[in-house]
Write an enzyme that holds these catalytic residues in place. Structure first.
Site, PDB file in Angstrom:
ATOM      1  N   GLU A 395       0.885  -1.305  -0.260  1.00  0.00           N
ATOM      2  CA  GLU A 395      -0.132   0.088   0.135  1.00  0.00           C
ATOM      3  C   GLU A 395       0.833   1.152  -0.099  1.00  0.00           C
ATOM      4  OE1 GLU A 395      -3.015   1.135  -0.506  1.00  0.00           O
ATOM      5  OE2 GLU A 395      -4.371   0.051   0.960  1.00  0.00           O
ATOM      6  N   ASP A 396       0.445   2.225  -0.629  1.00  0.00           N
ATOM      7  CA  ASP A 396       1.033   3.560  -0.424  1.00  0.00           C
ATOM      8  C   ASP A 396       0.925   4.365   0.819  1.00  0.00           C
ATOM      9  OD1 ASP A 396      -1.441   4.037  -1.103  1.00  0.00           O
ATOM     10  OD2 ASP A 396      -1.274   5.314  -2.830  1.00  0.00           O
ATOM     11  N   ASP A 399      -4.813   5.367   5.537  1.00  0.00           N
ATOM     12  CA  ASP A 399      -5.556   6.691   6.401  1.00  0.00           C
ATOM     13  C   ASP A 399      -6.629   5.944   7.469  1.00  0.00           C
ATOM     14  OD1 ASP A 399      -6.370   9.148   6.773  1.00  0.00           O
ATOM     15  OD2 ASP A 399      -7.170   9.324   4.886  1.00  0.00           O
ATOM     16  N   PHE A 448      -2.429  16.248   4.444  1.00  0.00           N
ATOM     17  CA  PHE A 448      -2.595  15.611   3.045  1.00  0.00           C
ATOM     18  C   PHE A 448      -1.039  15.438   2.166  1.00  0.00           C
ATOM     19  CE2 PHE A 448      -3.913  14.751  -1.463  1.00  0.00           C
ATOM     20  CZ  PHE A 448      -4.814  13.932  -1.038  1.00  0.00           C
ATOM     21  N   VAL A 449      -0.615  14.331   2.022  1.00  0.00           N
ATOM     22  CA  VAL A 449       0.567  14.214   1.229  1.00  0.00           C
ATOM     23  C   VAL A 449       0.487  13.847  -0.276  1.00  0.00           C
ATOM     24  CG1 VAL A 449       2.050  13.619   3.489  1.00  0.00           C
ATOM     25  CG2 VAL A 449       0.854  11.664   1.934  1.00  0.00           C
ATOM     26  N   ARG A 461       2.166  13.086  -8.758  1.00  0.00           N
ATOM     27  CA  ARG A 461       2.531  11.868  -8.545  1.00  0.00           C
ATOM     28  C   ARG A 461       3.976  11.626  -8.890  1.00  0.00           C
ATOM     29  NH1 ARG A 461      -1.786   8.388  -7.931  1.00  0.00           N
ATOM     30  NH2 ARG A 461      -3.740   8.679  -9.111  1.00  0.00           N
TER      31      ARG A 461
HETATM   32  P1  5GP Z   1      -8.194   4.915   3.825  1.00  0.00           P
HETATM   33  O1  5GP Z   1      -8.900   6.216   4.496  1.00  0.00           O
HETATM   34  O2  5GP Z   1      -9.308   4.037   3.151  1.00  0.00           O
HETATM   35  O3  5GP Z   1      -7.054   4.122   4.755  1.00  0.00           O
HETATM   36  O4  5GP Z   1      -7.352   5.557   2.253  1.00  0.00           O
HETATM   37  C1  5GP Z   1      -7.893   5.567   1.374  1.00  0.00           C
HETATM   38  C2  5GP Z   1      -7.133   6.274   0.281  1.00  0.00           C
HETATM   39  O5  5GP Z   1      -6.974   7.429   0.348  1.00  0.00           O
HETATM   40  C3  5GP Z   1      -5.662   5.981   0.225  1.00  0.00           C
HETATM   41  O6  5GP Z   1      -5.267   4.526  -0.343  1.00  0.00           O
HETATM   42  C4  5GP Z   1      -4.891   6.993  -0.599  1.00  0.00           C
HETATM   43  O7  5GP Z   1      -5.207   6.680  -1.886  1.00  0.00           O
HETATM   44  C5  5GP Z   1      -5.961   8.129  -0.020  1.00  0.00           C
HETATM   45  N1  5GP Z   1      -5.045   8.823   0.907  1.00  0.00           N
HETATM   46  C6  5GP Z   1      -5.411   8.714   2.091  1.00  0.00           C
HETATM   47  N2  5GP Z   1      -4.610   9.911   2.693  1.00  0.00           N
HETATM   48  C7  5GP Z   1      -3.972  10.327   1.497  1.00  0.00           C
HETATM   49  C8  5GP Z   1      -2.939  11.299   1.663  1.00  0.00           C
HETATM   50  O8  5GP Z   1      -2.359  12.135   2.593  1.00  0.00           O
HETATM   51  N3  5GP Z   1      -2.603  11.673   0.347  1.00  0.00           N
HETATM   52  C9  5GP Z   1      -2.958  11.053  -0.727  1.00  0.00           C
HETATM   53  N4  5GP Z   1      -2.432  11.488  -2.026  1.00  0.00           N
HETATM   54  N5  5GP Z   1      -3.726  10.421  -0.564  1.00  0.00           N
HETATM   55  C10 5GP Z   1      -4.396   9.867   0.344  1.00  0.00           C
END
Ligand code: 5GP
Length: 479
Positions: A395-396, A399, A448-449, A461
């Site tokens: 995973e990248d 959140d 937010f990164v 990206r």
């Molecule tokens: P979750 O909230 O379900 O853990 O994350 C969902 C998705 O939100 C992540 O896979 C990512 O694509 C996006 N996301 C969450 N936080 C960030 C952030 O700080 N930056 C970016 N670019 N995407 C984020």
């Protein structure tokens, strides 16, 4: 050979007095180095401070060492007697033959035989070193070591005081935004000289700080000419950027200065072909940043980035560590790596190149729907079956954990032999569902990164670093 308790007592008294004097850091440390070397009947002494990243040792005080020995540049902390930095006392009987000595050929030309090194410990962690050098081969007594350790304790207090002074000065000088920036990403070591010879040098240092590029100001002088065995001309480049292994000399457009600098640089390159040095004016500097993907002339979009959170080099180091750990844990097995498009592309690509086990690769794509955009739908499923396979979900960023939770339950239904998770970023503060993370690159703040694969509205990206997006840009968006 060894000194009496009386000699050591008098030396410690002198050193304590100097430590409590208003002298500058460098003059204080030079004086301590002198008292220490003399008390120990040694030929030289060097006091070194470790930079904030714990990668480089910078000389802050010396006595009795020739210029050539001192100006061989910042020492790589991992290569230069790493045992000292782990808190151990190190004794080297013959520096010219010992493989732990980083520049044995210089020790040879300087006639150095034995070295005794002790760590300078601050709150139990190494923050520097003191080294004693002798020309005659020498054994050191327990009393010698104990004296040197006491000097190191005094140096620790001096270093910490210098740091405090520097922080107070920074606080006073900097505006609110800059203060916020430096709290989250501490500026490089305070023991680096901070009085610049020219305002353009300070600007250059600020830009480097923004991009979290580690720098050292005037860390090394290169002898260029000798007369009668003595150095007649030296050249001291303005900056050294350790991560790029690059020396930088800044120039103005004044032609007479430029000609002289060019002459010195030509000479330096002839004498030291291994040294990478660039002469930069402001435009050159912006172009250089652009080459590394940074700065206003860079192709990559950087406007809107509030600050750099992790540099390319930091990410690469962390990815290599994660890959080593994964390779060790899965030794002798095959692994299926699964990523979710598109944010994971950079991380997946770098991670898999450092894995030393056989892997196969698969990707999924998802979309979000529902009123708050939090319901996940798989729009592209796996190409191959994972039943009975060892699976690592890459995973990248995790959140709230909702996406990962959904994907993990989807994958578990296919009965893999094992299922683990590796995420580059963990935004733990926002977690709603507690999904287990087996490998984590960095824990990030609730901001937010973008960059290194992560986007905002499809952009950013391609940044080679991970940065925090300016909060103004995302105001009102439900992110
Ligand atoms: P979750 O909230 O379900 O853990 O994350 C969902 C998705 O939100 C992540 O896979 C990512 O694509 C996006 N996301 C969450 N936080 C960030 C952030 O700080 N930056 C970016 N670019 N995407 C984020």
């Amino acid at each position: 050979m060894g000194s009496s308790r009386g000699t050591y007592y008098s030396a410690l008294k002198r050193i304590a007095r100097v430590a409590n004097s208003p002298l500058s850091l460098r003059r204080t440390c030079n004086s301590i180095a002198k008292s220490t070397a003399r008390a120990m009947q040694a030929n030289g002494c060097r006091i070194l401070s470790l930079d904030s990243q714990k990668e480089y040792l910078i000389t802050v005080g010396t006595y009795g060492l020739s210029d050539l020995y001192l100006k061989k540049g910042p020492l790589d902390a991992r290569k230069s007697l790493p045992d000292i930095l782990e808190g151990k006392v190190v004794f080297i009987a013959d520096a010219t033959k010992n493989e732990r000595v980083q520049y044995p050929q210089i020790a040879l030309t300087q006639g150095i035989s034995s070295i005794l090194g002790v760590p300078v410990l601050g709150k139990g962690e190494a923050i520097g070193e003191i080294r004693i050098y002798t020309r005659e081969p020498r054994q050191f007594s327990e009393a010698d070591k104990s004296f040197l350790l006491s000097v190191a304790d005094i140096c620790a207090v001096i270093f910490e005081r210098a740091e405090l002074h520097h922080l107070l000065e920074q606080d006073y000088k900097t505006n609110e935004k800059r203060r916020k920036l430096s709290q989250a990403s501490p500026l490089p070591t305070t023991l680096k000289p901070v009085s610049f010879a020219h305002p353009s040098e300070e600007d250059f240092a600020k830009l480097l700080d923004f991009y979290c590029i580690e720098w050292l100001y005037e860390p090394r002088s290169f002898p260029l000419k000798w007369e009668g065995g003595k150095i007649a001309e030296m050249f001291t480049p303005d900056f050294y950027l350790p991560e790029l292994d690059l020396y930088v000399e800044l120039t103005t457009l004044k032609q007479n200065l430029l000609t002289e600098k060019n002459r010195k640089l030509r000479q330096l390159r002839q004498l030291y072909p291994e040294v990478n040095i660039k002469l930069l004016n402001k435009n050159d500097f912006l172009k250089l940043l652009a080459k590394y993907g940074y700065g206003p002339l860079g192709e990559a979009k950087v406007e809107g980035i509030d600050r750099v959170l992790y540099t390319h080099a930091q990410i690469q180091r962390r990815v290599r560590t994660l890959a080593r750990r994964i390779s060790r844990d899965y030794a002798g097995q095959r692994l299926v790596l699964i990523g979710i498009l598109k944010g994971v592309v950079c991380f997946m690509s770098d991670l898999m190149q450092h894995l030393s086990i056989p892997v196969t690769l698969d990707f999924m794509a998802i979309s979000y729907y529902g009123g708050d955009g939090q319901v996940v739908k798989i729009t592209r499923d796996l190409d191959s079956s994972i039943t009975g396979q060892h699976v690592l979900m890459v995973e990248d960023i995790v959140d709230t954990g909702m996406t990962l939770n959904y994907i993990l339950s989807h994958l578990s239904a296919h009965n893999p032999a094992s299922l683990r998770v590796c995420t580059l970023l963990d935004k733990r503060a926002r977690r709603l569902i507690n999904v287990p993370l087996d490998y984590v690159g960095f824990e990030v703040p609730d901001e937010f990164v973008v960059g290194y694969g992560l986007d905002y509205k499809g952009e950013y990206r391609n940044l080679p670093f991970i940065g925090i997006l300016h909060p103004e840009l995302i105001k009102g968006h439900n992110l």
